[in-house]
Design a protein around this motif. Structure first.
Motif, PDB file in Angstrom:
ATOM      1  N   LEU A  42      -6.228  73.302  75.756  1.00 20.77           N
ATOM      2  CA  LEU A  42      -6.697  72.980  74.417  1.00 20.77           C
ATOM      3  C   LEU A  42      -6.085  71.666  73.940  1.00 20.77           C
ATOM      4  N   VAL A  43      -4.798  71.483  74.188  1.00 22.32           N
ATOM      5  CA  VAL A  43      -4.103  70.261  73.755  1.00 22.32           C
ATOM      6  C   VAL A  43      -4.690  69.035  74.432  1.00 22.32           C
ATOM      7  N   ASP A  44      -5.148  69.169  75.659  1.00 22.18           N
ATOM      8  CA  ASP A  44      -5.758  68.039  76.358  1.00 22.18           C
ATOM      9  C   ASP A  44      -6.974  67.505  75.619  1.00 22.18           C
ATOM     10  N   GLU A  45      -7.598  68.349  74.803  1.00 20.95           N
ATOM     11  CA  GLU A  45      -8.794  67.957  74.053  1.00 20.95           C
ATOM     12  C   GLU A  45      -8.467  67.230  72.744  1.00 20.95           C
ATOM     13  N   ILE A  46      -7.203  67.247  72.320  1.00 20.69           N
ATOM     14  CA  ILE A  46      -6.834  66.696  71.014  1.00 20.69           C
ATOM     15  C   ILE A  46      -5.857  65.541  71.191  1.00 20.69           C
ATOM     16  N   PRO A  47      -6.308  64.319  70.915  1.00 20.05           N
ATOM     17  CA  PRO A  47      -5.387  63.195  71.001  1.00 20.05           C
ATOM     18  C   PRO A  47      -4.255  63.356  69.982  1.00 20.05           C
ATOM     19  N   ASP A  48      -3.155  62.749  70.241  1.00 17.40           N
ATOM     20  CA  ASP A  48      -1.978  62.745  69.372  1.00 17.40           C
ATOM     21  C   ASP A  48      -1.178  64.040  69.422  1.00 17.40           C
ATOM     22  N   LEU A  49      -1.586  65.026  70.215  1.00 16.02           N
ATOM     23  CA  LEU A  49      -0.797  66.245  70.387  1.00 16.02           C
ATOM     24  C   LEU A  49      -0.218  66.260  71.800  1.00 16.02           C
ATOM     25  N   GLN A  50       1.034  66.654  71.897  1.00 17.44           N
ATOM     26  CA  GLN A  50       1.678  66.774  73.201  1.00 17.44           C
ATOM     27  C   GLN A  50       2.619  67.960  73.193  1.00 17.44           C
ATOM     28  N   ASP A  51       2.873  68.440  74.373  1.00 16.71           N
ATOM     29  CA  ASP A  51       3.919  69.436  74.598  1.00 16.71           C
ATOM     30  C   ASP A  51       3.776  70.683  73.715  1.00 16.71           C
ATOM     31  N   LEU A  52       2.590  71.264  73.689  1.00 16.42           N
ATOM     32  CA  LEU A  52       2.373  72.505  72.948  1.00 16.42           C
ATOM     33  C   LEU A  52       2.979  73.659  73.739  1.00 16.42           C
ATOM     34  N   ARG A  53       3.816  74.438  73.088  1.00 18.96           N
ATOM     35  CA  ARG A  53       4.463  75.597  73.717  1.00 18.96           C
ATOM     36  C   ARG A  53       4.333  76.810  72.801  1.00 18.96           C
ATOM     37  N   ILE A  54       4.131  77.954  73.446  1.00 22.81           N
ATOM     38  CA  ILE A  54       3.972  79.221  72.737  1.00 22.81           C
ATOM     39  C   ILE A  54       5.182  80.102  73.030  1.00 22.81           C
ATOM     40  N   ARG A  55       5.642  80.768  72.000  1.00 17.49           N
ATOM     41  CA  ARG A  55       6.741  81.744  72.120  1.00 17.49           C
ATOM     42  C   ARG A  55       6.302  83.003  71.389  1.00 17.49           C
ATOM     43  N   VAL A  56       6.387  84.150  72.078  1.00 18.97           N
ATOM     44  CA  VAL A  56       5.988  85.418  71.480  1.00 18.97           C
ATOM     45  C   VAL A  56       7.229  86.277  71.276  1.00 18.97           C
ATOM     46  N   SER A  57       7.381  86.747  70.063  1.00 26.24           N
ATOM     47  CA  SER A  57       8.479  87.660  69.733  1.00 26.24           C
ATOM     48  C   SER A  57       7.883  88.814  68.932  1.00 26.24           C
ATOM     49  N   PRO A  58       8.619  89.893  68.767  1.00 29.34           N
ATOM     50  CA  PRO A  58       8.051  91.033  68.034  1.00 29.34           C
ATOM     51  C   PRO A  58       7.502  90.635  66.658  1.00 29.34           C
ATOM     52  N   GLY A  59       6.221  90.883  66.466  1.00 27.54           N
ATOM     53  CA  GLY A  59       5.573  90.627  65.189  1.00 27.54           C
ATOM     54  C   GLY A  59       5.146  89.195  64.931  1.00 27.54           C
ATOM     55  N   GLU A  60       5.395  88.276  65.883  1.00 26.40           N
ATOM     56  CA  GLU A  60       5.089  86.866  65.599  1.00 26.40           C
ATOM     57  C   GLU A  60       4.758  86.091  66.869  1.00 26.40           C
ATOM     58  N   LEU A  61       3.861  85.166  66.702  1.00 28.27           N
ATOM     59  CA  LEU A  61       3.536  84.189  67.731  1.00 28.27           C
ATOM     60  C   LEU A  61       3.890  82.826  67.150  1.00 28.27           C
ATOM     61  N   ALA A  62       4.768  82.096  67.814  1.00 29.15           N
ATOM     62  CA  ALA A  62       5.188  80.790  67.314  1.00 29.15           C
ATOM     63  C   ALA A  62       4.704  79.708  68.278  1.00 29.15           C
ATOM     64  N   THR A  64       5.122  75.486  69.082  1.00 29.58           N
ATOM     65  CA  THR A  64       5.774  74.213  68.797  1.00 29.58           C
ATOM     66  C   THR A  64       4.950  73.134  69.471  1.00 29.58           C
ATOM     67  N   VAL A  65       4.888  71.976  68.833  1.00 28.52           N
ATOM     68  CA  VAL A  65       4.077  70.881  69.338  1.00 28.52           C
ATOM     69  C   VAL A  65       4.672  69.567  68.860  1.00 28.52           C
ATOM     70  N   VAL A  66       4.419  68.513  69.614  1.00 28.52           N
ATOM     71  CA  VAL A  66       4.793  67.173  69.187  1.00 28.52           C
ATOM     72  C   VAL A  66       3.514  66.481  68.745  1.00 28.52           C
ATOM     73  N   VAL A  67       3.500  66.042  67.486  1.00 28.19           N
ATOM     74  CA  VAL A  67       2.349  65.355  66.898  1.00 28.19           C
ATOM     75  C   VAL A  67       2.715  63.887  66.734  1.00 28.19           C
ATOM     76  N   HIS A  68       1.837  63.006  67.194  1.00 27.59           N
ATOM     77  CA  HIS A  68       2.065  61.574  67.013  1.00 27.59           C
ATOM     78  C   HIS A  68       1.256  61.097  65.822  1.00 27.59           C
ATOM     79  N   ARG A  69       1.947  60.683  64.785  1.00 26.82           N
ATOM     80  CA  ARG A  69       1.305  60.183  63.564  1.00 26.82           C
ATOM     81  C   ARG A  69       1.785  58.758  63.366  1.00 26.82           C
ATOM     82  N   PHE A  70       0.846  57.814  63.377  1.00 21.97           N
ATOM     83  CA  PHE A  70       1.153  56.385  63.272  1.00 21.97           C
ATOM     84  C   PHE A  70       2.129  55.962  64.372  1.00 21.97           C
TER      85      PHE A  70
END
Length: 182
Positions: A42-62, A64-70
């Motif tokens: 999915l990240v490959d389809e969106i410029p300016d996004l890199q290094d998307l990572r998912i972490r699953v813990s009880p009750g939550e999906l988190a 993290t991503v690096v967004v390039h703005r300007f």
């Protein structure tokens, strides 16, 4: 005396057969490694996004991503909940969106990400904090799939799907390799 030894006659097949496979009680569990491979596509389809990572813990999906703005990289973290899937659209609530784990990210940055995505891929409903991802380009046509419930456990996400079906007409109407040689 009746002759009960003969097999009962089967009804004639319908003129247009129903070429659907159906299911009920379908649950899929994704470990974090598998989830991370899927979201990188999915990240490959969106410029300016890199290094998307998912972490699953009880009750939550988190996520993290690096967004390039300007041209400046900004690390962001989002806590997602209430996943829904219906008619090829995945929706989730963004409970918290933060930079550097403490600074709230303004909604304008989320709007910017939606604008950078391919047209129709992302929709942001700011007032309800809901992000919708259009998965129709990745789902096979004729699939009736909806999410009934989601379980977040340590290192794994389990999706419990409602009863659904998949139309096999296009798959079965294609001539097989053996048929094409005839």
């Amino acid at each position: 005396m009746k002759d009960n030894s003969a097999a009962p006659r089967l009804p004639a097949p319908p003129e247009e057969p129903d070429l659907r496979v159906r299911w009920s009680g379908l649950s899929l569990t994704f470990d974090e490694r598998t989830l991370n491979v899927l979201v990188r596509r999915l990240v490959d389809e969106i410029p300016d996004l890199q290094d998307l990572r998912i972490r699953v813990s009880p009750g939550e999906l988190a996520a993290t991503v690096v967004v390039h703005r300007f041209g400046v990289p900004l690390s962001a973290r989002a806590a997602l909940s209430q996943l829904r899937l219906k008619d090829g659209f995945l929706a989730f609530v963004l409970d918290r969106v933060q930079a550097l784990s403490i600074i709230p990210i303004p909604d304008q940055l989320l709007t910017y990400l939606v604008q950078k995505a391919p047209p129709g891929l992302l929709t942001w409903y700011r007032d309800d904090r809901i992000m919708v991802v259009n998965l129709n380009d990745w789902m096979p046509p004729g699939m009736d799939l909806s999410l009934e419930r989601t379980d977040f456990a340590e290192g794994a996400l389990t999706l419990h799907f409602a009863a659904g079906s998949y139309d096999l007409t296009e798959v079965l109407d294609e001539p097989s390799h053996e048929e094409s040689e005839l």
